[in-house]
Motif scaffolding. Structure first.
Motif, PDB file in Angstrom:
ATOM      1  N   PRO A 170      38.850  50.358  54.919  1.00  0.00           N
ATOM      2  CA  PRO A 170      38.259  50.494  53.585  1.00  0.00           C
ATOM      3  C   PRO A 170      37.441  49.266  53.212  1.00  0.00           C
ATOM      4  O   PRO A 170      37.731  48.144  53.618  1.00  0.00           O
ATOM      5  CB  PRO A 170      39.493  50.622  52.668  1.00  0.00           C
ATOM      6  CG  PRO A 170      40.580  51.120  53.562  1.00  0.00           C
ATOM      7  CD  PRO A 170      40.309  50.512  54.907  1.00  0.00           C
ATOM      8  N   GLY A 171      36.383  49.494  52.442  1.00  0.00           N
ATOM      9  CA  GLY A 171      35.594  48.395  51.903  1.00  0.00           C
ATOM     10  C   GLY A 171      36.059  48.087  50.491  1.00  0.00           C
ATOM     11  O   GLY A 171      36.554  48.967  49.780  1.00  0.00           O
ATOM     12  N   CYS A 172      35.934  46.826  50.081  1.00  0.00           N
ATOM     13  CA  CYS A 172      36.433  46.448  48.758  1.00  0.00           C
ATOM     14  C   CYS A 172      35.620  45.293  48.202  1.00  0.00           C
ATOM     15  O   CYS A 172      35.479  44.257  48.859  1.00  0.00           O
ATOM     16  CB  CYS A 172      37.912  46.039  48.851  1.00  0.00           C
ATOM     17  SG  CYS A 172      38.623  45.507  47.283  1.00  0.00           S
ATOM     18  N   ILE A 173      35.067  45.478  47.008  1.00  0.00           N
ATOM     19  CA  ILE A 173      34.528  44.357  46.276  1.00  0.00           C
ATOM     20  C   ILE A 173      35.634  43.845  45.360  1.00  0.00           C
ATOM     21  O   ILE A 173      36.341  44.633  44.718  1.00  0.00           O
ATOM     22  CB  ILE A 173      33.265  44.726  45.462  1.00  0.00           C
ATOM     23  CG1 ILE A 173      32.680  43.483  44.791  1.00  0.00           C
ATOM     24  CG2 ILE A 173      33.540  45.828  44.453  1.00  0.00           C
ATOM     25  CD1 ILE A 173      31.325  43.719  44.159  1.00  0.00           C
ATOM     26  N   ASN A 174      35.822  42.551  45.335  1.00  0.00           N
ATOM     27  CA  ASN A 174      36.954  41.939  44.651  1.00  0.00           C
ATOM     28  C   ASN A 174      36.438  40.789  43.808  1.00  0.00           C
ATOM     29  O   ASN A 174      35.827  39.859  44.324  1.00  0.00           O
ATOM     30  CB  ASN A 174      37.962  41.445  45.696  1.00  0.00           C
ATOM     31  CG  ASN A 174      39.124  40.695  45.107  1.00  0.00           C
ATOM     32  OD1 ASN A 174      39.309  40.655  43.893  1.00  0.00           O
ATOM     33  ND2 ASN A 174      39.911  40.078  45.960  1.00  0.00           N
ATOM     34  N   PHE A 175      36.689  40.846  42.504  1.00  0.00           N
ATOM     35  CA  PHE A 175      36.181  39.815  41.602  1.00  0.00           C
ATOM     36  C   PHE A 175      37.198  38.702  41.345  1.00  0.00           C
ATOM     37  O   PHE A 175      36.927  37.797  40.555  1.00  0.00           O
ATOM     38  CB  PHE A 175      35.763  40.449  40.271  1.00  0.00           C
ATOM     39  CG  PHE A 175      34.575  41.355  40.398  1.00  0.00           C
ATOM     40  CD1 PHE A 175      33.293  40.844  40.419  1.00  0.00           C
ATOM     41  CD2 PHE A 175      34.740  42.729  40.519  1.00  0.00           C
ATOM     42  CE1 PHE A 175      32.192  41.673  40.551  1.00  0.00           C
ATOM     43  CE2 PHE A 175      33.651  43.574  40.650  1.00  0.00           C
ATOM     44  CZ  PHE A 175      32.371  43.050  40.662  1.00  0.00           C
ATOM     45  N   GLU A 176      38.363  38.769  41.989  1.00  0.00           N
ATOM     46  CA  GLU A 176      39.337  37.701  41.839  1.00  0.00           C
ATOM     47  C   GLU A 176      38.951  36.517  42.725  1.00  0.00           C
ATOM     48  O   GLU A 176      38.091  36.632  43.604  1.00  0.00           O
ATOM     49  CB  GLU A 176      40.735  38.212  42.197  1.00  0.00           C
ATOM     50  CG  GLU A 176      41.208  39.326  41.268  1.00  0.00           C
ATOM     51  CD  GLU A 176      42.566  39.877  41.645  1.00  0.00           C
ATOM     52  OE1 GLU A 176      42.950  39.740  42.827  1.00  0.00           O
ATOM     53  OE2 GLU A 176      43.247  40.428  40.776  1.00  0.00           O
ATOM     54  N   LYS A 177      39.554  35.361  42.476  1.00  0.00           N
ATOM     55  CA  LYS A 177      39.290  34.169  43.282  1.00  0.00           C
ATOM     56  C   LYS A 177      40.574  33.707  43.949  1.00  0.00           C
ATOM     57  O   LYS A 177      41.639  33.804  43.350  1.00  0.00           O
ATOM     58  CB  LYS A 177      38.750  33.037  42.396  1.00  0.00           C
ATOM     59  CG  LYS A 177      37.380  33.287  41.806  1.00  0.00           C
ATOM     60  CD  LYS A 177      36.959  32.068  40.990  1.00  0.00           C
ATOM     61  CE  LYS A 177      35.576  32.228  40.384  1.00  0.00           C
ATOM     62  NZ  LYS A 177      35.173  31.035  39.620  1.00  0.00           N
ATOM     63  N   VAL A 206      30.754  39.207  34.790  1.00  0.00           N
ATOM     64  CA  VAL A 206      31.917  38.757  35.555  1.00  0.00           C
ATOM     65  C   VAL A 206      32.724  37.792  34.695  1.00  0.00           C
ATOM     66  O   VAL A 206      32.179  36.900  34.045  1.00  0.00           O
ATOM     67  CB  VAL A 206      31.485  38.080  36.867  1.00  0.00           C
ATOM     68  CG1 VAL A 206      32.696  37.501  37.593  1.00  0.00           C
ATOM     69  CG2 VAL A 206      30.753  39.076  37.763  1.00  0.00           C
ATOM     70  N   TRP A 207      34.025  37.987  34.702  1.00  0.00           N
ATOM     71  CA  TRP A 207      34.936  37.224  33.845  1.00  0.00           C
ATOM     72  C   TRP A 207      36.140  36.785  34.657  1.00  0.00           C
ATOM     73  O   TRP A 207      36.611  37.509  35.540  1.00  0.00           O
ATOM     74  CB  TRP A 207      35.375  38.110  32.674  1.00  0.00           C
ATOM     75  CG  TRP A 207      36.508  37.592  31.846  1.00  0.00           C
ATOM     76  CD1 TRP A 207      36.422  36.841  30.705  1.00  0.00           C
ATOM     77  CD2 TRP A 207      37.913  37.814  32.060  1.00  0.00           C
ATOM     78  NE1 TRP A 207      37.663  36.577  30.209  1.00  0.00           N
ATOM     79  CE2 TRP A 207      38.605  37.154  31.018  1.00  0.00           C
ATOM     80  CE3 TRP A 207      38.645  38.488  33.031  1.00  0.00           C
ATOM     81  CZ2 TRP A 207      39.993  37.157  30.931  1.00  0.00           C
ATOM     82  CZ3 TRP A 207      40.028  38.483  32.944  1.00  0.00           C
ATOM     83  CH2 TRP A 207      40.689  37.826  31.902  1.00  0.00           C
ATOM     84  N   HIS A 208      36.645  35.583  34.403  1.00  0.00           N
ATOM     85  CA  HIS A 208      37.868  35.105  35.055  1.00  0.00           C
ATOM     86  C   HIS A 208      38.797  34.477  34.035  1.00  0.00           C
ATOM     87  O   HIS A 208      38.338  33.915  33.029  1.00  0.00           O
ATOM     88  CB  HIS A 208      37.543  34.068  36.147  1.00  0.00           C
ATOM     89  CG  HIS A 208      36.855  34.645  37.330  1.00  0.00           C
ATOM     90  ND1 HIS A 208      35.499  34.549  37.523  1.00  0.00           N
ATOM     91  CD2 HIS A 208      37.338  35.362  38.391  1.00  0.00           C
ATOM     92  CE1 HIS A 208      35.171  35.162  38.636  1.00  0.00           C
ATOM     93  NE2 HIS A 208      36.261  35.661  39.186  1.00  0.00           N
ATOM     94  N   VAL A 209      40.088  34.585  34.291  1.00  0.00           N
ATOM     95  CA  VAL A 209      41.087  33.944  33.449  1.00  0.00           C
ATOM     96  C   VAL A 209      40.902  32.427  33.546  1.00  0.00           C
ATOM     97  O   VAL A 209      40.800  31.870  34.638  1.00  0.00           O
ATOM     98  CB  VAL A 209      42.512  34.327  33.894  1.00  0.00           C
ATOM     99  CG1 VAL A 209      43.541  33.574  33.071  1.00  0.00           C
ATOM    100  CG2 VAL A 209      42.724  35.837  33.764  1.00  0.00           C
ATOM    101  N   ASP A 210      40.820  31.777  32.400  1.00  0.00           N
ATOM    102  CA  ASP A 210      40.656  30.324  32.350  1.00  0.00           C
ATOM    103  C   ASP A 210      42.036  29.683  32.354  1.00  0.00           C
ATOM    104  O   ASP A 210      42.697  29.584  31.324  1.00  0.00           O
ATOM    105  CB  ASP A 210      39.871  29.922  31.101  1.00  0.00           C
ATOM    106  CG  ASP A 210      39.587  28.425  31.059  1.00  0.00           C
ATOM    107  OD1 ASP A 210      39.687  27.786  32.120  1.00  0.00           O
ATOM    108  OD2 ASP A 210      39.275  27.914  29.965  1.00  0.00           O
TER     109      ASP A 210
END
Length: 349
Positions: A170-177, A206-210
């Motif tokens: 499977p392919g996956c785009i992942n916005f986590e770091k 795109v948003w990330h937990v600070d």
């Protein structure tokens, strides 16, 4: 299976006798193909120390924050630490549900030992060939090794064959770091000539937990590093995140999907392990379309876990066909959206 076909190691922090189900059966099922399962806690027990007796006496060596594993009280590189606080920290077995430095040293030593054993066995084979007049370079040439492909493997033991007996993972785009590897789907440029929704508002961000710098850092390490110029090395690299819409003004996000063999499409929400139902499955303030056709949410389900929703299980006769050479997934924020929608993953197959 080497080169470029490394063995698969599964690392589990628990005890082997706690996992006699699927995981244990899978290890037996696939071991001849290089599959190896390592259980850290079982390894500690196998050294001979009586952890159960110690726990009955009030000392839980594998409890959160405990210093010393029954064999050692600090890592090798911690032996020469001058700071008592730092030295104690480096003797921690389990930080929480994550291992601490002493446990990770044990794990790294174990894998070093496994690979050392493999190299010794390989050298023994080479030595035996030389004694028998056989050229090892010829016998063990990569060109003569058996090529393993999906048909070489036994039938999947637990995975749905619909998703497992395929040529591609499977392919996956992942916005986590942090995120590594091929991204699979990608966010399409709103002005790209192939974007079937060109001209529509596409303002998702795109948003990330600070997270604070000391999140997950032990008090001993915080004391040691807090006044140092290099304290940023303590910051955890991981951060939950997603591509986010907060209102109708966010419009849509359009994903260009990679080649699909099965037709599976899954999206996951951020942040939390059970956000899929409220944020996606039952959220009537978003519409999701595939190749321009709105998907029927009655066909969606929570899969494979509580944060994810399977939008399409597979291709069928009713699925809209691509018109530009690519399949496109669009998620649109509608009029009454008031709570953020954050998509952390898009999984396709």
């Amino acid at each position: 299976m080497l080169p470029h076909q490394p063995p698969v190691h599964v690392y589990n922090t628990g005890k082997m006798n706690q996992y006699q189900g699927d995981e244990h059966q899978l290890a037996e099922h696939m071991s001849e193909f290089g599959y190896n399962a390592f259980y850290m806690t079982s390894g500690f027990y196998n050294g001979g120390f009586d952890y159960d007796a110690a726990k009955e006496d009030g000392v839980d060596h594998l409890g959160w924050g405990h210093v010393g594993d029954g064999y050692h009280n600090v890592t090798r590189y911690g032996e020469n630490e001058s700071s008592p606080e730092r030295k104690e920290s480096l003797g921690t077995v389990m930080r929480n549900w994550h291992p601490g430095p002493l446990a990770f040293q044990f794990v790294s030593d174990t894998f070093s030992y496994i690979y050392s054993q493999a190299m010794i066995r390989a050298l023994d084979l080479i030595e035996s060939d030389l004694k028998n007049g056989i050229d090892p370079a010829e016998k063990w040439a990569a060109s003569k090794r058996k090529i393993q492909i999906k048909s070489s493997l036994p039938p999947p033991k637990f995975c749905d064959p619909l998703y497992c007996v395929v040529d591609e993972a499977p392919g996956c785009i992942n916005f986590e770091k942090p995120t590594y590897g091929w991204w699979g789907a990608r966010v399409e440029d709103p002005d790209d000539s192939l974007n079937p929704h060109k001209g529509e508002v596409q303002n998702w961000e795109v948003w990330h937990v600070d997270e604070p710098i000391w999140r997950g850092v032990s008090k001993q390490d915080q004391i040691f590093f807090e006044d140092r110029d290099d304290k940023e090395i303590c910051r955890h690299l991981d951060a939950c995140g997603g591509i986010s819409a907060t209102s109708k003004d966010s419009g849509s996000v359009v994903f260009r999907l990679p080649k699909q063999e099965v037709g599976l499409v899954v999206i996951c929400g951020c942040c939390g392990k059970q956000v899929g139902t409220e944020m996606i499955l039952n959220n009537t303030n978003i519409d999701i379309s595939y190749n321009g056709e709105v998907l029927d949410r009655n066909a969606w389900d929570i899969w494979p876990n509580g944060k994810c929703v399977r939008l399409m299980k597979q291709f069928d006769a009713n699925v809209a066909k691509a018109t530009t050479g690519h399949n496109y997934l669009k998620i649109e924020a509608l009029e009454n959206l008031s709570s953020p929608v954050r998509i952390s993953h898009v999984i396709t197959l």
